[in-house]
Design a protein around this motif. Sequence first.
Motif, PDB file in Angstrom:
ATOM      1  N   VAL A  33      -2.431   3.529  -3.701  1.00  0.00           N
ATOM      2  CA  VAL A  33      -3.270   4.687  -3.985  1.00  0.00           C
ATOM      3  C   VAL A  33      -4.700   4.254  -3.662  1.00  0.00           C
ATOM      4  CG1 VAL A  33      -4.111   6.282  -5.747  1.00  0.00           C
ATOM      5  CG2 VAL A  33      -1.734   5.466  -5.812  1.00  0.00           C
ATOM      6  N   ARG A  52      -2.924   9.736  -2.802  1.00  0.00           N
ATOM      7  CA  ARG A  52      -1.677   8.988  -2.943  1.00  0.00           C
ATOM      8  C   ARG A  52      -1.273   8.373  -1.601  1.00  0.00           C
ATOM      9  NH1 ARG A  52       1.291  10.838  -7.548  1.00  0.00           N
ATOM     10  NH2 ARG A  52      -0.256  11.007  -9.222  1.00  0.00           N
ATOM     11  N   PRO A 102      -0.526   5.332 -10.059  1.00  0.00           N
ATOM     12  CA  PRO A 102      -0.646   6.684  -9.491  1.00  0.00           C
ATOM     13  C   PRO A 102      -1.943   7.394  -9.867  1.00  0.00           C
ATOM     14  CG  PRO A 102       1.556   6.341 -10.353  1.00  0.00           C
ATOM     15  CD  PRO A 102       0.746   5.167 -10.782  1.00  0.00           C
TER      16      PRO A 102
END
Length: 120
Positions: A33, A52, A102
């Motif tokens: 990420v 992402r 994430p």
Amino acid sequence: QVQLVESGGGSVQAGGSLRLSCAATGGTFGSYVMGWFRQAPGKGRDFVAMIRPSGDITSYADSVKGRFTISRDNAKNTVYLQMNSLKPEDTAVYYCAASTFPTMVRVGYWGKGTLVAVSS
């Protein structure tokens, strides 16, 4: 070990645009990420935007939504930040970041930063 090098900073008048780039070496770029943070003079480092690994999900700070766009080119190991309609309050050192989380709750690697100065 991932090395991140930012470029594209500079001085611009309010309402102008800049495009920041961050080139990554080492590691597997396509698995991280990637994000941008900024630190204004005398203030802490704040989140700006993230993307992402596949590029399909992005997130922005409220202060830049609609003006900044983050993108990435996994073939070039590079992440970009297109900044439009710049304001004096966007003045800061902008840092590129790489994370395996994430939500970028924890950043594993930082670049050294590039200065963006917006004059009124």
